[in-house]
Design an enzyme around this catalytic site. Sequence first.
Site, PDB file in Angstrom:
ATOM      1  N   ASP A 107       0.861  -1.180   0.000  1.00 65.08           N
ATOM      2  CA  ASP A 107       0.000   0.000   0.000  1.00 65.08           C
ATOM      3  C   ASP A 107       0.901   1.235   0.000  1.00 65.08           C
ATOM      4  O   ASP A 107       1.841   1.347   0.808  1.00 65.08           O
ATOM      5  CB  ASP A 107      -0.900  -0.002   1.237  1.00 65.08           C
TER       6      ASP A 107
ATOM      7  N   GLU B 254      -4.501   2.362  -4.455  1.00 66.65           N
ATOM      8  CA  GLU B 254      -3.054   2.439  -4.291  1.00 66.65           C
ATOM      9  C   GLU B 254      -2.454   1.122  -3.813  1.00 66.65           C
ATOM     10  O   GLU B 254      -1.297   1.073  -3.364  1.00 66.65           O
ATOM     11  CB  GLU B 254      -2.715   3.560  -3.288  1.00 66.65           C
TER      12      GLU B 254
ATOM     13  N   ASN C  57      -3.093  12.885  -3.451  1.00 61.00           N
ATOM     14  CA  ASN C  57      -4.221  13.303  -4.295  1.00 61.00           C
ATOM     15  C   ASN C  57      -4.771  14.655  -3.865  1.00 61.00           C
ATOM     16  O   ASN C  57      -5.098  15.517  -4.698  1.00 61.00           O
ATOM     17  CB  ASN C  57      -5.340  12.257  -4.234  1.00 61.00           C
TER      18      ASN C  57
ATOM     19  N   ASP D  99      -1.988   9.521 -10.123  1.00 61.50           N
ATOM     20  CA  ASP D  99      -1.824   8.525 -11.185  1.00 61.50           C
ATOM     21  C   ASP D  99      -0.355   8.326 -11.545  1.00 61.50           C
ATOM     22  O   ASP D  99       0.098   7.211 -11.811  1.00 61.50           O
ATOM     23  CB  ASP D  99      -2.606   8.938 -12.418  1.00 61.50           C
TER      24      ASP D  99
END
Length: 485
Positions: free
Chosen positions: A362, A405, A370, A379
């Site tokens: 993770d 993620e 973000n 991204d």
Amino acid sequence: MLSVFWKKYSLLVWLGVILILGFLATSLASYWVSRDQIRRSIIDQGLPLTGDNIYSEIQRDVLRPTFISSLMASDTFVRDWILSGEQDSSQIVRYLNEVKREYGAVSSFLVSNNTHNYYYPNGILKSVKKTESRDDWFFRVRDMKTPYEMNLDVDLANQDTVTIFINYRVLDYDGNFIGATGVGLTLDSLARVIDDIQQRYNRRVYFVNEVGEIIVSAKTGELHKGSIHELPGIAAIADKIINKNTRPTNLEYDNSLGRIMLSSRYIPEFNWYLVVEQTEDAEIAKVRQVFMGNIAVSAAVTALVLLLCLYSVNRFQRRLENVAATDSLTGLLNRHAFELLFEQAVHESHRAKTPLSMILLDIDYFKSINDNHGHLAGDRVIMRVARMLENSLRNGDVLCRWGGEEFLILLKQTPLNSAQLVAEKLRETMAAEQLQMGNKTLNITGSFGVAEFGGVETLVHFFARADRALYIAKSSGRNRVEIID
């Protein structure tokens, strides 16, 4: 249409060709090896063994008349009659007649060394003389050291029939030679032995003399006649057959019947050669039948394999078409494709009895990336981590984007402790990654949870244990690796 078919099924076509060629090569190799082994077995074992059996049966048939001749030579009546001067010839004639009748001999005889009279069941046949070549046998027996001999000669008492004589020395009570006695056997007994052998073994048997003339063959069936020097095929090896070798001589020749395998041996008792022949066709035909059977089975197996492969390929293709096999952002496998590959990996693990481990990754603080830099930046981070993981893993490892993620790695043939080392190396590589965001440099770290497959658990349970290890890593400060048993 053809190009579409080839594109879709070219692998199956090549597989079929490989299977057909493989089966054909294996069957042909097996056929050739089996054929050579059969030929060698017939030449080196079968034919010599048949010759040994015939020789043993000849010796067995000759043993009884030899014993009878021994009894005649040691009979006190015979010796006393000779020593008393051979006064009443009717006594010895009656004796010889009784021996012939009682033991079924074709001939019985007594030759006196004193008078040289040749007695047989009908009286006195003749007087043996050194000047007659056909009487040489008696003077040879008189001078020999052994108690008896077997001799092939014509029987004057039976219209010059070729007869096997057992010539036994008769000695007086002081061991002096006083005569020769014995019985005779016709060649019919040998012919009967040959008949029986040929019927049992399906082989041709005959005897030739020292100049190559065929002396005795079977009484039934059309066999060799004349001299082996004049027969097609065998004439080329005739001199090798008559070599006075008591050990079997194994040879081959060709004639109108095909390839003939031959074994010959010298019979010193008769000064003859025993020849045993067999064509290879009868035995090789069985191998050909097996070969054709193998071809048929191979064709059936090939067809079945191709049908199963075709079914599996079509089914697998349909399953892949039903789900998007790859993640659109990273190009990695998605969780649906991973589930299929997981089942395959479990089967391989069970079959090979090798460990299977999972790493659940993770990206740390991805939400803040973000929030602070936008989804496009997020991204970019995900794609950067995907490339890093691809470059760091083995070709056989399975990597997929599990969602958001999270990344999931399946390590084949890898136990828990090795998987932990792999995860630690990935953590360090990831921590060294830096991503430039405008005028800011973004450091990327990740938390790792590692678990080893329990052998019978489902993917859900397996994932849950790896997820629990990941939770511990995140709860313990992130940017770390945790394992769970």
